[in-house]
Design a protein around this motif. Sequence first.
Motif, PDB file in Angstrom:
ATOM      1  N   ARG A 234       0.846  -1.191   0.000  1.00  0.00           N
ATOM      2  CA  ARG A 234       0.000   0.000   0.000  1.00  0.00           C
ATOM      3  C   ARG A 234       0.876   1.233   0.000  1.00  0.00           C
ATOM      4  N   ASP A 235       0.230   2.372  -0.225  1.00  0.00           N
ATOM      5  CA  ASP A 235       0.909   3.659  -0.184  1.00  0.00           C
ATOM      6  C   ASP A 235       0.404   4.373   1.078  1.00  0.00           C
ATOM      7  N   TYR A 236       1.228   4.381   2.118  1.00  0.00           N
ATOM      8  CA  TYR A 236       0.804   4.923   3.418  1.00  0.00           C
ATOM      9  C   TYR A 236       1.164   6.398   3.506  1.00  0.00           C
ATOM     10  N   ILE A 237       0.106   7.216   3.630  1.00  0.00           N
ATOM     11  CA  ILE A 237       0.310   8.665   3.615  1.00  0.00           C
ATOM     12  C   ILE A 237       0.086   9.256   5.016  1.00  0.00           C
ATOM     13  N   THR A 269       2.189   8.945  -1.304  1.00  0.00           N
ATOM     14  CA  THR A 269       3.630   9.253  -1.282  1.00  0.00           C
ATOM     15  C   THR A 269       4.297   8.879  -2.600  1.00  0.00           C
ATOM     16  N   GLY A 270       3.648   7.973  -3.341  1.00  0.00           N
ATOM     17  CA  GLY A 270       4.269   7.454  -4.557  1.00  0.00           C
ATOM     18  C   GLY A 270       5.134   6.227  -4.281  1.00  0.00           C
ATOM     19  N   LYS A 271       5.112   5.784  -3.016  1.00  0.00           N
ATOM     20  CA  LYS A 271       5.979   4.677  -2.636  1.00  0.00           C
ATOM     21  C   LYS A 271       5.135   3.534  -2.057  1.00  0.00           C
ATOM     22  N   GLY A 272       5.361   2.339  -2.577  1.00  0.00           N
ATOM     23  CA  GLY A 272       4.637   1.182  -2.054  1.00  0.00           C
ATOM     24  C   GLY A 272       5.400   0.529  -0.907  1.00  0.00           C
TER      25      GLY A 272
END
Length: 349
Positions: A234-237, A269-272
Amino acid sequence: MDQVLVTGGTGFIGSHTVVELQNAGYEVIIVDNLSNSSIDSISRIERITGIKPHFENLDCLDYVGLDHVFAKYEDIKAIIHFAASKAVGESVQKPILYYRNNVNGLMNIIDLMPLYGIKHLVFSSSCTVYGQPDTLPVTESSPIKPATSPYGNTKQICEEIIRDVVHSGSCDMRSIVLRYFNPIGAHPSGEIGELPVGVPNNLVPYITQTAIGMREELRIFGDDYDTPDGTCIRDYIDVVDLAKAHVVAVKRMLEEKQEEPIEYFNIGTGKGISVLELVHAFEKATGVKVARRVVGRREGDIVKVWADATKANNVLGWHAETPLDETMKNAWKWEQKVHGETEKKKGKE
Ligand code: UFG
């Protein structure tokens, strides 16, 4: 001072957004029925910003009540609509509740907006509208997939309703739709954070409650997925970063800078990050171990999703800024505080 009406403003994302709106100089009116939040949010927000937001204890399904609120505050320039039911599993059990709360609540708001000359709506949407994307990262023009739960469907339906109303020309309405990835963390002050009712569904509250001893162990739902460590991605923001995106969106609308009458932005964030990576990040940031066990997959889970947030970066000038270890520290600080307060209350009873 421009007024912004925030529905669901005592909730997790709502309360953090109210803080950032106040910090940016807006006067905030909260409409919330406290169905999944506490009135304490108001004093907590005041402790952070020094400003008490206006508060109306009201359900968005109450059209007449909303009408009175719209009439009472004369300078409402924008509305941020958070108020909604949001538990995926519950939505499968209680679809009518979800369609009624989420769809009818929005309908009441957009029905009333033109009557009071309010043009601007920020809508709280979700990456759930993309389902399991065919290509990653997901951009705003990635296809909308059939919803996998009534909750997800309400977000799609609400997006469609806003689109149709904005495009109809029947009223002068503009909207920014923010599609959140996975919001986590808490305010660095430790004053506000996520307060799940009962057993948490979401990963981070489950991690922090396990770490503090409220839960025996974290169950990791599957480690046999097609991902590097087998757990879902997931992408945790960070919730404060997410809150700031709303302020930028409101400002853009009020300054009439929108390029389209309805704009969509991925907020991530654009990061998985995988489930296991997140658990490790928590342990590293806090020095606290999380008891865990791998169990079977959870029905309906998407395998992997993360955002392409380039549009939000370039067009809104918004960036996810908080490093993951800080987000984890804040989530832990909040858990410790809430747990401490709950224990104290129990001790007094
Ligand atoms: N997970 C576990 N154990 C848990 C809880 C979660 O392993 O106890 C895993 C899940 O299987 C998933 C990941 O952690 O792989 C994240 O799960 P969450 O429940 O935290 O979040 P989801 O990605 O399922 O997202 C859901 C909805 C979103 C919504 C979000 C926050 O799909 O639309 O919850 O409410 F925004």
